[in-house]
Design a protein around this motif. Structure first.
Motif, PDB file in Angstrom:
ATOM      1  N   THR A  22       0.831  -1.212   0.000  1.00 44.57           N
ATOM      2  CA  THR A  22       0.000   0.000   0.000  1.00 44.57           C
ATOM      3  C   THR A  22       0.862   1.258   0.000  1.00 44.57           C
ATOM      4  O   THR A  22       0.461   2.285  -0.548  1.00 44.57           O
ATOM      5  CB  THR A  22      -0.941   0.025   1.219  1.00 44.57           C
ATOM      6  OG1 THR A  22      -0.172  -0.073   2.422  1.00 44.57           O
ATOM      7  CG2 THR A  22      -1.926  -1.127   1.166  1.00 44.57           C
ATOM      8  N   LYS A  23       2.049   1.191   0.587  1.00 46.27           N
ATOM      9  CA  LYS A  23       2.926   2.364   0.626  1.00 46.27           C
ATOM     10  C   LYS A  23       3.624   2.598  -0.696  1.00 46.27           C
ATOM     11  O   LYS A  23       3.904   3.743  -1.063  1.00 46.27           O
ATOM     12  CB  LYS A  23       3.968   2.198   1.732  1.00 46.27           C
ATOM     13  CG  LYS A  23       3.397   2.296   3.136  1.00 46.27           C
ATOM     14  CD  LYS A  23       4.458   2.001   4.187  1.00 46.27           C
ATOM     15  CE  LYS A  23       3.854   2.018   5.580  1.00 46.27           C
ATOM     16  NZ  LYS A  23       4.845   1.636   6.616  1.00 46.27           N
ATOM     17  N   SER A  25       2.414   1.766  -3.637  1.00 47.45           N
ATOM     18  CA  SER A  25       1.437   1.869  -4.721  1.00 47.45           C
ATOM     19  C   SER A  25       0.751   3.221  -4.649  1.00 47.45           C
ATOM     20  O   SER A  25       0.379   3.686  -3.584  1.00 47.45           O
ATOM     21  CB  SER A  25       0.383   0.754  -4.600  1.00 47.45           C
ATOM     22  OG  SER A  25       1.003  -0.506  -4.682  1.00 47.45           O
ATOM     23  N   MET A  62      -7.804  -1.785  -2.278  1.00 49.85           N
ATOM     24  CA  MET A  62      -6.685  -1.224  -1.541  1.00 49.85           C
ATOM     25  C   MET A  62      -7.074  -0.861  -0.115  1.00 49.85           C
ATOM     26  O   MET A  62      -6.275  -1.002   0.819  1.00 49.85           O
ATOM     27  CB  MET A  62      -6.141  -0.001  -2.269  1.00 49.85           C
ATOM     28  CG  MET A  62      -5.375  -0.334  -3.534  1.00 49.85           C
ATOM     29  SD  MET A  62      -3.877  -1.302  -3.221  1.00 49.85           S
ATOM     30  CE  MET A  62      -2.795  -0.041  -2.579  1.00 49.85           C
ATOM     31  N   SER A  66      -5.191  -2.344   3.096  1.00 49.30           N
ATOM     32  CA  SER A  66      -4.639  -1.426   4.086  1.00 49.30           C
ATOM     33  C   SER A  66      -5.173  -1.725   5.487  1.00 49.30           C
ATOM     34  O   SER A  66      -4.433  -1.682   6.483  1.00 49.30           O
ATOM     35  CB  SER A  66      -4.964   0.018   3.693  1.00 49.30           C
ATOM     36  OG  SER A  66      -4.479   0.923   4.655  1.00 49.30           O
TER      37      SER A  66
END
Length: 353
Positions: A22-23, A25, A62, A66
């Motif tokens: 997640t970081k 992307s 996402m 997350s």
């Protein structure tokens, strides 16, 4: 067979993978590191899941990833599992029949089964059969001993010891008949509600929008019914949720909104409309997509009695401070590991079976 420690550490590493993904992307899931093979594979799986199920937009998937990244860490796993005598578990094959209404909706059952020392036999919904198999492959990649502990089936389930099945009220009757001779958890339809007093801030009402609109309202933790005081005005509510108006740009949501609005108009039902969301006064709990039902209450004591009577239809209660254990606004879609669906402790069930 993987040890409890191996299983525990595998899920910590999975949480790290989710967090890193997640970081690295962006909002459109373009990767910062093109050399990361597993990130590329995950991106491809998310794209394919979206092609197969139009509700699984990248943004929604996402969000789910997350949320799980925040939960799967050593601190939370220890807090969740420390009360249980996992070393006493008798290894069993657990058939998990999953719904497919929101991304990774059956993942908690998957985690609880594996991390407690059992084997997963999973039957995914055709609406959500891409993401979890990919995650299982990654788990096996980081802990090969799990290869014998995870199986997916598309056909009839036969060899298993315990069943966890989630579906509609109709499918629950089938599950009860078919799996009645095995220890089971069978989940039916539930909906979530919000209690408003008229004293909410604009920020709280905006956060309520997250409870209503996340996953387009398709989950059992989505608020689908509002209880409001007798003279309540919805003006501030509509103003506060206006930030979610881009929902109408999603074709499947827009089609449902238009259809339900047309039905209400032709049926001459009274409803409120802000251009992307409908409010209809109704005693029911399960509102259609793009709509929430509302009901006016006279006294909080009457409301408490009503909700106690209907507790088997309710998943979460948000706001109001009227009901014990109600959630703050904006928190329904980020449950902790120890927040069990329908209030049934899955790990305890597996240990005692």
């Amino acid at each position: 067979m993987a040890t409890l420690e191996q299983r525990f550490n595998a899920f910590i590493k999975l949480g790290e993978f989710f967090g890193n993904f997640t970081k690295t992307s962006s909002d459109n899931l373009s990767l910062a590191d093109d050399n990361n093979e597993w990130h590329q594979k995950f991106e491809s799986a998310i794209t394919l899941a979206g092609h197969k199920n139009g509700w699984f937009t990248k943004q929604q998937v996402m969000f789910a990833i997350s949320a799980w990244a925040e939960q799967l860490n050593e601190k939370n796993l220890n807090k969740w599992l420390s009360p249980y005598p996992l070393e006493n578990n008798i290894h069993k094959i657990v058939a998990i029949i999953m719904a497919g209404n929101i991304p990774l909706v059956g993942f908690h059952d998957f985690v609880a089964t594996l991390i407690s020392g059992n084997q997963v036999l999973a039957k995914c919904s055709s609406n959500d059969n891409i993401l979890l198999p990919f995650i299982a492959k990654y788990l096996i990649h980081i802990e090969p001993e799990l290869a014998s502990e995870i199986e997916f089936s598309e056909g009839r389930l036969t060899k298993f010891d315990v069943v966890i099945a989630t579906g509609s009220n109709n499918t629950a009757r089938y599950f009860a008949h078919y799996f009645g001779n095995k220890p089971n958890i069978i989940r039916k339809n539930r909906n979530s509600i919000a209690i408003l007093t008229g004293k909410e801030t604009k920020e709280q009402l905006s956060e309520l929008g997250e409870d209503i609109f996340r996953y387009y309202g398709l989950g059992c933790r989505n608020v689908s019914k509002l209880f409001v005081p007798k003279e309540y005005s919805f003006d501030d509510f509509f103003k506060s949720i206006n930030t979610y108006q881009s929902l109408i740009d999603q074709n499947k949501y827009a089609n449902n909104y238009d259809y339900n609005k047309a039905v209400y108009l032709m049926s001459e039902f009274q409803f409120l409309d802000n251009g992307f969301f409908l409010l209809k006064e109704d005693v029911g709990y399960a509102s259609p997509i793009g709509t929430a039902f509302y009901e006016r209450y006279t006294t909080t004591e009457e409301l408490r009695k009503r909700l106690l009577r209907d507790s088997d239809q309710i998943q979460c209660i948000v706001g109001g401070d009227i009901i014990e254990n109600s959630l703050p606004f904006g928190k329904t879609q980020k449950p902790d590991l120890w927040d069990y669906a329908d209030g049934i402790d899955t790990v305890e069930f597996l240990l005692k079976t």
